[in-house]
Write a protein that holds these residues in place. Sequence first.
Motif, PDB file in Angstrom:
ATOM      1  N   SER A 296      29.580  79.055 -39.923  1.00 49.18           N
ATOM      2  CA  SER A 296      28.507  80.021 -39.732  1.00 49.18           C
ATOM      3  C   SER A 296      27.997  79.897 -38.305  1.00 49.18           C
ATOM      4  O   SER A 296      27.619  78.810 -37.869  1.00 49.18           O
ATOM      5  N   GLY A 297      28.000  80.999 -37.586  1.00 51.27           N
ATOM      6  CA  GLY A 297      27.532  80.979 -36.209  1.00 51.27           C
ATOM      7  C   GLY A 297      28.672  80.827 -35.223  1.00 51.27           C
ATOM      8  O   GLY A 297      29.715  80.239 -35.529  1.00 51.27           O
ATOM      9  N   HIS A 298      28.491  81.357 -34.011  1.00 48.49           N
ATOM     10  CA  HIS A 298      29.552  81.362 -33.014  1.00 48.49           C
ATOM     11  C   HIS A 298      29.986  79.958 -32.599  1.00 48.49           C
ATOM     12  O   HIS A 298      31.163  79.733 -32.305  1.00 48.49           O
ATOM     13  N   LEU A 299      29.052  79.005 -32.561  1.00 48.58           N
ATOM     14  CA  LEU A 299      29.421  77.642 -32.157  1.00 48.58           C
ATOM     15  C   LEU A 299      30.391  77.028 -33.163  1.00 48.58           C
ATOM     16  O   LEU A 299      31.430  76.470 -32.783  1.00 48.58           O
ATOM     17  N   PRO A 534      23.936  66.545 -29.189  1.00 50.94           N
ATOM     18  CA  PRO A 534      24.566  67.816 -29.571  1.00 50.94           C
ATOM     19  C   PRO A 534      26.067  67.642 -29.826  1.00 50.94           C
ATOM     20  O   PRO A 534      26.741  66.879 -29.140  1.00 50.94           O
ATOM     21  N   LYS A 535      26.577  68.381 -30.803  1.00 50.28           N
ATOM     22  CA  LYS A 535      27.985  68.213 -31.203  1.00 50.28           C
ATOM     23  C   LYS A 535      28.953  68.591 -30.089  1.00 50.28           C
ATOM     24  O   LYS A 535      29.997  67.949 -29.935  1.00 50.28           O
ATOM     25  N   ALA A 539      31.745  66.065 -28.802  1.00 48.65           N
ATOM     26  CA  ALA A 539      33.167  66.388 -28.947  1.00 48.65           C
ATOM     27  C   ALA A 539      33.917  66.118 -27.651  1.00 48.65           C
ATOM     28  O   ALA A 539      34.997  65.518 -27.645  1.00 48.65           O
ATOM     29  N   LYS A 540      33.353  66.556 -26.528  1.00 52.00           N
ATOM     30  CA  LYS A 540      34.002  66.351 -25.229  1.00 52.00           C
ATOM     31  C   LYS A 540      34.057  64.876 -24.842  1.00 52.00           C
ATOM     32  O   LYS A 540      34.970  64.441 -24.151  1.00 52.00           O
ATOM     33  N   ARG A 541      33.092  64.104 -25.342  1.00 54.55           N
ATOM     34  CA  ARG A 541      33.010  62.700 -24.953  1.00 54.55           C
ATOM     35  C   ARG A 541      33.974  61.813 -25.735  1.00 54.55           C
ATOM     36  O   ARG A 541      34.587  60.898 -25.161  1.00 54.55           O
TER      37      ARG A 541
END
Length: 576
Positions: A296-299, A534-535, A539-541
Amino acid sequence: MLNSFITIGDVAEASLRFTVVLDPLSEAAQKISSILKVLSKIPGVSIKLLLNPVPMLEDLPIKRFYRYVFQEEVHYDSQGKRVAAQAQFKNIPTEPLLTLGLDVPRAWVVRAVDSVHDLDNLKLDALKPGQNVDAIFQLNNILVEGHARELHSSTPPRGAQFILGTPSKPHIVDTITMTNLGYLQLKANPGVWQLRLREGRSNQVYQIDSVPDKYMGKGGESKGDGYATVVVDSFEGVTIYPVVKKRVGMEAEDVLEPDPVGAVWDQLKSRVWGDSKKGVQTTASNVTINIFSVASGHLYERFMGIMMLSVMRNTKSPVKFWLIENFLSPKFMSFVPHLAKEYGFEYEFITYNWPHWLRATTRKERTIWAYKILFLDVLFPVGLDKVIFVDADQVVRTDMKELVELDLEGAVYGYTPMGDSRPEMEGFRFWKTGYWANHLQGRPYHISALYVIDLKRFRQLLAGDRLRQQYQMLSSDPNSLANLDQDLPNNMIHEIPIFSLPKEWLWCETWCADNELRTAKTIDLCNNPLTKEPKLKRAKRIIKEWTELDNEVQAVADRVEADAAKAIGQKRHDEL
């Protein structure tokens, strides 16, 4: 009470008099007030409205802005064209995060089909001056709902499978009858349909006696070739009451087939003496791996695209994704076909309308959680035997065929236990104290980010019915089932056992030690109550391949947008 009522119209002269008792701070009042406003404009109508608020409130009961579209007459513009009915919202606060949705008749299957906005995460203060939030919604289906029963006992024919179709295509949609009130739901559209019992065990044990549109009513008798006619002639849908009877010689039989004796003996033997092949069930390499997910949601749709790509990179067998369409944006749903073409997977958008008799939840987050667990037996085609749920914010690092082949040892589903190796999170492990510690009795509490479901076994044991019954009982307390998709199966662990997947099947930084990441088969971006990071940043980390996956999916999206813009430009050129 002297000032708690409102009178509109002349009671003495009115031919229609309405007396309405209403709690002004209720969701029902938001709809009824619009209807009363229209009725008040009709000549010969009087309305007496008595306000009956709840004396003491701990919380504001209304958490939505609502408009009910209802006109007393048809309006036309200066050109003589009909003006469409519309709802207007004025002076809405611009700071809160809002969600746009429709309140429609329960028989409607509706979804947004066109909008550039994230309708689940609207921030009005982020809009440009003069910009509107535009969205087009489409009515896709009108439901045929029903409550089936056996002729002589009037009990639900548990597990009986029905199909709905036409003479040229008898099997268009199918469903399984719930033990809960004998409920069934089939997606249809206006027209004449044929209702049949599905070929196989249902058709062997039962035959249709009649399909009335009223309980204990007459009519809708079964034809000689085993079908009954169902007519969908109203936008309100159709409710039917199928009556089935057992065939001669099948009076003692059950639709829910028992396990073959050999399979039961093999399970018992492996548990007692062990088995060199324990935990492995061979699957042909060309068998499709079925994975379902929800976002749900663009993210989270961005996360889902990355998850799907990570599955395709590591799974050698054919893959089909089953995506719950209720919460997906039009933009992502139009992008999925391009993603499927690029990476060679199948997909299907699925939905199931919330049954009217099942206690609904008003929080969208809880509704999404509910769709992960409450309708597993009816959400998928009845011919599907096994499916894996993968959270949208997950990255897969293994061939998912491994999970399909894993022996669940008779359990209907397998979940991974919550991580227990990061000591600084000990204070947040709620399942180790209080109610959960007493209830689990030493069993692990399982996380719902990844699980595999044996749908055939799930249906045989009526697990869906039992989960819904428990949900109905517990959800009467708004403080229960705080994490619905996890709490419900863990609460039912004594009645519906959970097979514990090896811990390497799911790693998340919140609960698992860093040294376990190396062997992780999937990585989940669980929320961290300690850091609240923040996710996207996390995620990048922690996931080295995440940026590469993200860039690859975005490259596909950019190419699709460029092709669409080129096509529009070419069309304009041709018109000139």
